[in-house]
Write a protein that holds these residues in place. Structure first.
Motif, short mmCIF file in Angstrom:
data_model
loop_
_atom_site.label_atom_id
_atom_site.label_comp_id
_atom_site.label_asym_id
_atom_site.label_seq_id
_atom_site.Cartn_x
_atom_site.Cartn_y
_atom_site.Cartn_z
N ARG A 24 -0.85 -29.38 18.56
CA ARG A 24 -2.02 -28.93 17.68
C ARG A 24 -1.21 -27.82 17.26
N VAL A 25 -1.63 -27.69 15.81
CA VAL A 25 -1.44 -26.46 14.87
C VAL A 25 -2.46 -26.12 13.87
N TYR A 26 -2.66 -24.86 14.05
CA TYR A 26 -3.70 -24.44 12.94
C TYR A 26 -3.17 -24.30 11.47
N VAL A 27 -3.72 -24.95 10.86
CA VAL A 27 -3.06 -25.08 9.14
C VAL A 27 -4.19 -24.85 8.16
N ARG A 28 -3.67 -24.42 7.34
CA ARG A 28 -4.50 -24.01 5.75
C ARG A 28 -5.11 -25.47 5.19
N TYR A 40 1.08 -36.54 16.90
CA TYR A 40 1.34 -37.16 18.30
C TYR A 40 2.98 -37.69 18.15
N GLY A 41 3.61 -37.97 19.08
CA GLY A 41 4.93 -38.57 19.13
C GLY A 41 5.26 -39.18 20.63
N ALA A 42 6.09 -40.18 20.58
CA ALA A 42 6.53 -40.88 21.77
C ALA A 42 7.68 -39.90 22.78
N THR A 43 8.18 -39.04 22.03
CA THR A 43 9.00 -38.21 22.97
C THR A 43 8.58 -36.58 22.44
N TRP A 44 8.94 -35.95 23.24
CA TRP A 44 8.77 -34.50 22.80
C TRP A 44 9.33 -34.03 21.86
N GLU A 45 10.72 -34.49 21.65
CA GLU A 45 11.36 -34.12 20.20
C GLU A 45 10.65 -34.64 19.14
N GLU A 46 10.22 -35.76 18.97
CA GLU A 46 9.72 -36.43 17.88
C GLU A 46 8.50 -35.75 17.60
N CYS A 47 7.74 -35.17 18.57
CA CYS A 47 6.32 -34.54 18.34
C CYS A 47 6.87 -33.18 18.04
N ASP A 48 7.70 -32.51 18.48
CA ASP A 48 8.04 -31.12 17.83
C ASP A 48 8.49 -31.25 16.70
N GLU A 49 9.10 -32.36 16.25
CA GLU A 49 9.53 -32.40 14.77
C GLU A 49 8.50 -32.20 13.96
N LYS A 50 7.41 -33.32 14.15
CA LYS A 50 6.12 -33.18 13.51
C LYS A 50 5.46 -31.75 13.48
N ARG A 51 5.40 -30.94 14.54
CA ARG A 51 4.86 -29.69 14.64
C ARG A 51 5.45 -28.69 13.68
N GLN A 52 6.76 -28.74 13.71
CA GLN A 52 7.72 -27.96 12.93
C GLN A 52 7.26 -27.99 11.42
N GLU A 53 7.14 -29.45 11.04
CA GLU A 53 6.56 -29.52 9.63
C GLU A 53 5.36 -29.06 9.26
N LEU A 54 4.55 -29.31 10.28
CA LEU A 54 3.09 -28.49 9.79
C LEU A 54 3.42 -27.02 9.83
N VAL A 55 4.10 -26.41 10.51
CA VAL A 55 4.36 -24.84 10.29
C VAL A 55 5.02 -24.56 9.31
N ARG A 56 6.11 -25.41 8.68
CA ARG A 56 6.84 -25.03 7.56
C ARG A 56 5.79 -25.12 6.51
N ARG A 57 5.12 -26.14 6.41
CA ARG A 57 3.87 -26.38 5.15
C ARG A 57 2.93 -25.34 5.25
N ASP A 58 2.61 -24.87 6.31
CA ASP A 58 1.65 -23.75 6.48
C ASP A 58 2.19 -22.13 6.06
N ARG A 59 3.36 -22.08 6.29
CA ARG A 59 4.07 -20.99 5.85
C ARG A 59 4.57 -20.81 4.43
N GLN A 60 4.63 -22.15 3.95
CA GLN A 60 4.89 -22.11 2.49
C GLN A 60 3.48 -22.13 1.65
N GLY A 61 2.34 -22.09 2.42
CA GLY A 61 1.20 -22.18 1.46
C GLY A 61 0.67 -23.22 1.08
N ILE A 62 1.14 -24.55 1.70
CA ILE A 62 0.60 -25.74 1.14
C ILE A 62 -0.54 -26.20 2.16
N PRO A 63 -1.51 -26.79 1.64
CA PRO A 63 -2.90 -27.09 2.53
C PRO A 63 -2.27 -28.40 3.12
N THR A 64 -2.84 -28.47 4.30
CA THR A 64 -2.82 -29.88 4.99
C THR A 64 -3.95 -30.24 5.77
#
Length: 378
Positions: A24-28, A40-64
């Motif tokens: 879970r990530v707080y996003v704009r 969600y992800g079947a593995t920790w790595e898969e879930c972490d990849e999705k989490r990092q994508e959310l963080v990247r979008r948020d830091r770029q100011g892209i609403p999610t």
């Protein structure tokens, strides 16, 4: 080895009872607020990849959006954040009208990600039945533009409106007045207070908004030039001045037949100003009401219709005088590029394909040359 704790704002990951991983990530949000988004992800790595994508979008100011936004939520946001600051006010008014009357009532409950081509087709059919095919075609364009913006903000992966063809609209048959009909109209309009405006429409092909938005500072009767730089439009409950349709000013030489009516308009307006004194509303416009305020565009059209009807002329729109002006200029041998500049088109194809019309007399004259060219030798 224990994994490192994510920094503040980067979210967190844990394993669920069913074996999957959750982050879970707080996003704009599109409306500027911040909400928690779950992936969600079947593995920790898969879930972490999705989490990092959310963080990247948020830091770029892209609403999610924490959930897929409904069209009733996205369309007003798009109008205010994309259309209003980037497009002309007339465009905003038109887009807002289609959004309010058709798109939100018919598609407002659909979410962006769940919108289907079938939904779009049903909307177009409903708008066609409610209004017309031309209105449905415009609603199609507005929705396509709105979803293109949603794609750019990566709220959706594809624009389903692009997969649905816009309704076919039969082109309107245009029959502008002939030279004799134009002269008949001007003769009948001489006694009308808006006669100078009609002269500019017929002789210069000015748009309705350009006529009513013309200001005295842009008229030089000594040099016989006129600069078109502003247009008067109605937006909702108010009249406002805006730039021309293509955002460019153009200088037009004024024919002699326009000079006397404009001088008469200047003297007439000066008399009205003197009579009202402090109550005069100084707008600087060439054509005003008796108190100096801007003229309602519909009133100019009503006066045009009244004069043309009284003269027994074929019913045409005021805008059709632009078509007639272009045809007369071409008949006089004026170069297409020059006609384009006079009418204020951005592309010469518009001038050639839309605004030039060949009447029956011109066609007859052209074909008469065949008698000379193909005449049998004696």
């Amino acid at each position: 080895m224990a994994r490192k704790r994510n920094p503040n704002g980067a979210g967190s990951i844990w394993q669920r009872k069913d074996g999957r991983y959750e982050a879970r990530v707080y996003v704009r949000q599109p409306d500027g607020t911040r909400k928690r988004k779950t992936v969600y992800g079947a593995t920790w790595e898969e879930c972490d990849e999705k989490r990092q994508e959310l963080v990247r979008r948020d830091r770029q100011g892209i609403p999610t959006p924490s959930r897929s936004a409904k069209l009733s939520e996205w369309l007003p946001y798009w109008l205010e954040e994309h259309v209003r600051p980037e497009r002309k006010r007339t465009t905003y008014v038109k887009y807002e009208m289609h959004t309010r009357l058709y798109l939100v009532p018919l598609l407002g409950n659909r979410r962006l990600e769940s919108l289907t081509t079938a939904n779009v087709r049903r909307m177009l059919s409903a708008v066609t039945a409610q209004a017309s095919a031309a209105t449905a075609k415009e609603a199609h364009r507005v929705l396509r533009t709105a979803l293109t913006a949603a794609c750019r903000e990566e709220l959706i992966s594809r624009n389903v409106v692009q997969l649905v063809p816009a309704p076919q609209v039969e082109p309107r048959e245009l029959c502008p007045w002939t030279l004799d009909e134009s002269l008949t109209f001007l003769e009948a309009a001489r006694s009308d207070a808006l006669y100078p405006a009609f002269v500019l429409a017929v002789a210069l092909g000015l748009r309705r908004g350009e006529i009513l938005g013309l200001q005295w500072r842009d008229v030089d009767l000594d040099r016989r030039t006129l600069t078109v730089r502003t247009t008067l439009n109605r937006g909702g409950k108010e009249l406002y001045l805006d730039t021309t349709k293509n955002r460019r000013a153009r200088v037009i030489p004024v024919p002699r037949m326009c000079v006397a009516p404009l001088r008469w308009q200047h003297m007439r307006q000066a008399g009205q100003r003197a009579a009202l004194g402090a109550e005069w509303h100084d707008s600087g416009l060439v054509f005003t009401t008796r108190s100096g305020r801007p003229i309602e565009p519909r009133n100019l059209y009503r006066s045009f219709q009244r004069v043309s009807t009284s003269a027994g002329l074929p019913s045409v729109r005021l805008h059709d005088t632009r078509h007639g002006c272009a045809s007369l200029l071409f008949a006089a041998g004026v170069a297409p590029r020059t006609v384009m500049e006079i009418l204020g088109h951005s592309q010469i194809a518009v001038t050639m394909n839309v605004y030039t019309h060949v009447n029956a007399e011109t066609r007859r004259e052209a074909m008469s040359h065949m008698d000379r060219l193909l005449k049998r030798r004696r």
